[in-house]
Design an enzyme around this catalytic site. Structure first.
Site, PDB file in Angstrom:
ATOM      1  N   CYS A 259      -9.637 -54.733 -23.944  1.00  0.00           N
ATOM      2  CA  CYS A 259      -9.532 -54.295 -25.334  1.00  0.00           C
ATOM      3  C   CYS A 259     -10.493 -55.060 -26.237  1.00  0.00           C
ATOM      4  O   CYS A 259     -11.102 -54.475 -27.134  1.00  0.00           O
ATOM      5  CB  CYS A 259      -8.095 -54.432 -25.813  1.00  0.00           C
TER       6      CYS A 259
ATOM      7  N   GLU B 275      -4.716 -50.889 -28.408  1.00  0.00           N
ATOM      8  CA  GLU B 275      -6.056 -50.965 -28.989  1.00  0.00           C
ATOM      9  C   GLU B 275      -6.952 -49.824 -28.518  1.00  0.00           C
ATOM     10  O   GLU B 275      -7.735 -49.269 -29.308  1.00  0.00           O
ATOM     11  CB  GLU B 275      -6.726 -52.302 -28.638  1.00  0.00           C
TER      12      GLU B 275
ATOM     13  N   HIS C 145      -3.728 -49.060 -23.499  1.00  0.00           N
ATOM     14  CA  HIS C 145      -3.225 -50.126 -24.362  1.00  0.00           C
ATOM     15  C   HIS C 145      -3.305 -49.654 -25.810  1.00  0.00           C
ATOM     16  O   HIS C 145      -4.078 -48.748 -26.145  1.00  0.00           O
ATOM     17  CB  HIS C 145      -4.068 -51.383 -24.202  1.00  0.00           C
TER      18      HIS C 145
END
Length: 153
Positions: free
Chosen positions: A88, A57, A55
């Site tokens: 995250c 992040e 992801h």
């Protein structure tokens, strides 16, 4: 209150989200700022990297840790176009991020406001200051456009 620097940093995150979309990834982008300087930038890459943890992040924290030579990012602010998921949000807490600014809520998977309040939970030893809704319309629109283009009419 949202400052001009929040909007400018979120525009940088939106540019990263556009890179994700161009690569066929869900358009989420993020930047990490410390001392008024963008230290790292990232966007979603789970498809390209064949990695469910890639992801925006997570990619951002990895890059920032390398750039700052530290896994603790205590003075940093993270700007992300979509509310972080639980994975995250947990990583942001572990990194000791000082402040999180996000654009759009994630009503299905949001780990910061929509489904859980993980990032500033009183149960944890670190709480992140949270600002939401910065450039929310733009952050929502890029996601809507992406999914509209992929759904049959």
């Amino acid at each position: 209150m949202v400052g001009l620097e929040d909007s400018a940093a979120m525009r940088e995150a939106l540019a990263e989200a556009r890179l994700a979309a161009a690569g066929g990834e869900v358009p989420v982008g993020a930047v990490l700022v410390t001392g008024g300087v963008v230290v790292a930038r990232a966007h979603n890459r789970p498809i390209a990297l064949r990695d469910p943890t890639a992801h925006a992040e997570m990619q951002l924290l990895r890059s920032a840790g390398q750039a700052l030579d530290n896994y603790r990012l205590e003075d940093a602010t993270v700007y992300v176009t979509l509310e972080p998921c639980v994975m995250c949000a947990g990583a942001l807490v572990h990194a000791r991020i000082r402040r999180l600014v996000f654009g759009a809520r994630d009503l299905r998977f949001g780990g910061v406001r929509s489904k859980f309040d993980l990032a500033d939970s009183a149960l944890l030893n670190h709480r992140i200051e949270i600002t939401e809704g910065v450039l929310a319309a733009e952050c929502t629109e890029i996601l809507q456009e992406f999914f509209r283009a992929r759904r049959p009419a």
